[in-house]
Design an enzyme around this catalytic site. Structure first.
Site, PDB file in Angstrom:
ATOM      1  N   ARG B 365      -1.914  33.146  60.251  1.00  0.00           N
ATOM      2  CA  ARG B 365      -1.800  34.397  60.326  1.00  0.00           C
ATOM      3  C   ARG B 365      -0.712  34.926  61.508  1.00  0.00           C
ATOM      4  O   ARG B 365       0.034  35.735  61.573  1.00  0.00           O
ATOM      5  CB  ARG B 365      -2.809  35.325  60.671  1.00  0.00           C
ATOM      6  CG  ARG B 365      -3.949  35.469  59.437  1.00  0.00           C
ATOM      7  CD  ARG B 365      -5.018  36.433  59.677  1.00  0.00           C
ATOM      8  NE  ARG B 365      -6.238  35.768  59.917  1.00  0.00           N
ATOM      9  CZ  ARG B 365      -7.193  35.427  59.013  1.00  0.00           C
ATOM     10  NH1 ARG B 365      -6.870  35.763  57.618  1.00  0.00           N
ATOM     11  NH2 ARG B 365      -8.226  35.044  59.361  1.00  0.00           N
ATOM     12  N   VAL B 366      -0.557  33.706  62.534  1.00  0.00           N
ATOM     13  CA  VAL B 366       0.205  34.091  63.606  1.00  0.00           C
ATOM     14  C   VAL B 366       1.436  33.237  63.574  1.00  0.00           C
ATOM     15  O   VAL B 366       2.219  33.281  64.415  1.00  0.00           O
ATOM     16  CB  VAL B 366      -0.530  34.193  64.798  1.00  0.00           C
ATOM     17  CG1 VAL B 366      -1.516  35.393  64.970  1.00  0.00           C
ATOM     18  CG2 VAL B 366      -1.370  32.979  65.174  1.00  0.00           C
TER      19      VAL B 366
END
Lengths: 177, 505
Positions: B365-366
């Site tokens: 997600r990052v």
């Protein structure tokens, strides 16, 4: 565990009655008397027995304790008989004692020493301890040669270990590290 | 021998001289019940939550349940000699472990005591194992990649420094291998690695340590082992100890990679403790705070801002699922806490696609904001292509003869991509190696290579590039980007290789 907390509830109730009637100390003396008599295990067994009727138990309690103790304590004994909780009496007594001492700012302490101390040294330790915790102390003493030297003071839940034994253990651990 | 004896006695003498006796009032209590590694203690009315207590006889415990009349204590270590009436004393300290450089290269237990037989750990600093995670004000978002050296991960689910990326999969799908490969790949980077083994067989831990040693990775690694034979409280504490050791380096400005292998067993150990402490069981018999158990641990992974040294802790927690069930209690918890997951699939593993990363279910997600430009350029379409390929592949089972050209091309490309993403264990690739081979793939320069020859192609290609075009590789490594010029010279190099070095027959 359930036993401990329920006996504290009894003690709390008794303490509140004592506080209302302002005779906490008298009640404590009476509780001590009853506690002494209840050291007879068979009596406790009988009073907790389900075979005996309440009325008979009340009569028995009356026969033994009436006129000797305060009315409130007598009533406490009736309640204990009804709930079959006589087996907890000594811990009720202890909790009550702690509550009374707590309200009077007194702590119960036990001083354990390696050799038997004379009264002067005990008083000396006692006054030092009293100064350090800012409370009065009621002292009992015992002797444990395993301490080698020094003393251990147990005050309520806390402990002050000034014995040679614990120092040696600490030193041993430090050297091993 | 005589001189050595004297030496020892002088050391002891020194210690005795330095020994100072402190007198202070401590809490005490008495054991009323003991069993299953749990002691119920009466007294200790002033003891704090998580406080370390000492039993008469030397064993330590940790106060966990503070009740009206007593304390529930978990015994750390050997419960032998503890019986009803044993005295317990508070220490006024919470559980802490030694931290520092002296631990690197060592194998220690959950309390930081060495278990590798290499003598005592040299450390003058210790740190509480339960600490609150760094707050928002001192954090920074993830912006630097943490190269795992594994093509399928660095290209499709990139991990950034300070990220928490879950590795999830059934038993024997290569979860530990992925994590260990990531540790091995940090050899040339300035990253301290911590491997926490929770509830594993001692033999397997020894094997992992041996593997790290043989690749020279123990020089930057701390191993914390709470084996299956250790009591549950030790297994419960070990990830927090590892995290505390990592935080020391993070606050010094260094980067840390920490692997928790695995958190399912950690949850089991905590469940055992909680049930024995008579805390009410909830779903799957886990206690109510099993989410907090893992969230407070993983929240301690962070990237600090430059004012606070800019250090980071990257966490790779591992979760073992049963029969692929990712919707069980603990897996869903940890999935929701982490910043993405690498999903390893037994079907892929058994089909020989190793690492068995499922491209569709794995996300980061990052991490993409931390991916280098070079990698982004070549791997951007890879995920999409693979996803389309896996959709088509079932369809194509009925025969490819009547498919249109576009679809057939997509299938061909997908097969090659799958081949390229295969990688043997313990052979991490550098960024530039990964970028060049993926460049060859996505530019279609490998479309004329037989699928069965892809792996040989790749092996020879890396050798060829290293010997003939090291300047190109260095440029990519330095700039971490492929510009227009670099792109064309790279394309030429690959074509040269295809003509001269590699024979495609």
């Amino acid at each position: 565990m359930a036993k401990k907390s329920s006996s504290r509830r009894y003690a709390q109730a008794l303490f509140q009655i004592g506080a209302e009637e302002d005779n906490v100390k008298i009640l404590l003396e009476d509780m001590e008397k009853v506690n002494e008599s209840l050291k007879e295990e068979k009596l406790v067994y009988l009073l907790d027995s389900p075979k005996l009727k309440i009325s008979e138990k009340v009569k028995l309690i009356d026969d033994i304790f009436r006129k000797k103790i305060d009315e409130s304590i007598l009533k406490l004994l009736y309640v204990l008989a009804e709930n079959k909780d006589f087996k907890y009496f000594s811990s009720i007594y202890n909790s009550y004692k702690l509550m009374v001492y707590d309200s009077l700012q007194i702590e119960i302490a036990e001083i354990i020493t390696a050799v038997k101390l004379d009264q002067k040294s005990i008083n000396n330790i006692k006054s030092k301890l009293e100064n350090s915790i800012n409370k009065k102390i009621e002292v009992s003493t015992s002797v444990d040669p395993a301490l080698i030297a020094g003393f251990v003071a147990k005050i309520g839940d806390r402990i002050l270990d000034a014995s040679a034994k614990s120092s040696l253990i600490k030193m041993d651990r430090m050297i091993k590290n | 021998m005589g001189s050595k004896g004297e030496e020892i006695s002088s050391v002891i003498k020194q210690k005795i001289v330095e020994f100072n006796k402190e007198l202070s009032m401590v809490d005490s209590g008495v054991v009323v019940e003991v069993g299953d590694g749990i002691a119920q203690v009466h007294g200790l009315s002033g003891v704090g939550f998580n406080e370390l207590v000492e039993f008469d006889g030397g064993a330590y415990g940790m106060a966990l349940n503070l009740e009206e009349d007593g304390v529930g204590i978990v015994i750390l270590g050997d419960p032998k000699g503890i019986k009803e009436g044993t005295e317990v004393r508070g220490t006024g300290r919470v559980v802490e472990v030694p931290v520092g450089e002296g631990l690197i290269g060592r194998v220690v237990n959950a309390l930081g005591e060495p278990i590798d037989g290499k003598g005592s750990v040299e450390s003058s600093v210790s740190r509480e194992i339960e600490l609150v995670a760094p707050n928002v004000a001192i954090r920074k978002s993830v912006d630097t990649p943490l190269q795992t050296g594994i093509k399928s991960i660095d290209a499709m689910v990139p991990v950034g420094r300070g990220q928490r990326e879950l590795i999830i999969g059934d038993r024997s799908t290569g979860k530990t291998s992925v994590a260990v490969d990531a540790i091995i790949n940090q050899k040339s980077e300035d990253v301290v690695c911590i491997y926490v083994a929770i509830g594993q067989k001692a033999g397997k831990v020894a094997q992992t340590v041996g593997l790290l040693e043989s690749h020279g990775a123990m020089d930057h690694t701390i191993v914390i082992a709470a084996n299956a034979s250790d009591p549950a409280p030790m297994q419960y504490l070990s990830p927090y100890s590892g995290c505390a050791m990592g935080e020391y380096f993070m606050h010094k400005g260094q980067d840390v990679l920490i692997v928790y292998d695995d958190l399912s067993k950690h949850a089991w150990a905590y469940r055992q403790m909680s049930l024995l402490l008579r805390r009410p069981p909830g779903r799957e018999a886990y206690p109510g705070d099993v989410f907090y158990l893992h969230s407070r641990l993983l929240e301690r992974s962070a990237r600090l801002d430059d004012e606070h040294g800019g250090g980071s802790i990257t966490a790779l927690p591992i979760i073992e699922t049963l029969a692929g069930d990712v919707s069980a209690y603990v897996p869903t918890n940890v999935i929701s806490i982490t910043d993405g997951q690498i999903y390893l699939e037994p079907e892929l593993f058994n089909a020989g696609i190793r690492p068995a990363v499922n491209a569709g279910l794995s996300v980061s997600r990052v991490g993409s904001s931390a991916q280098t430009k070079a990698m982004k350029g070549v791997a951007g379409r890879l995920r999409l292509e693979l996803a389309q390929y896996s959709e088509l592949v079932t369809f194509a089972q009925f025969g490819t003869s009547d498919l249109d050209d576009a679809t057939r091309n997509q299938l061909e490309r997908g097969q090659r991509a799958t081949e390229i993403l295969k990688q043997v264990q313990n052979a991490p690739l550098t960024l530039e190696q990964q970028v060049t081979i993926l460049f060859a793939l996505t530019k279609g320069l490998m479309d004329d290579v037989e699928v069965s020859e892809i792996q040989n192609f790749e092996r020879d290609f890396h050798v060829y590039m290293a010997s003939n075009h090291s300047d190109l590789l260095n440029k990519i490594a330095d700039s971490k980007d492929i510009g227009k010029d670099l792109e064309s010279s790279l394309e030429n190099a690959i074509n040269d290789f295809k003509k001269s070095g590699f024979r495609n027959d």
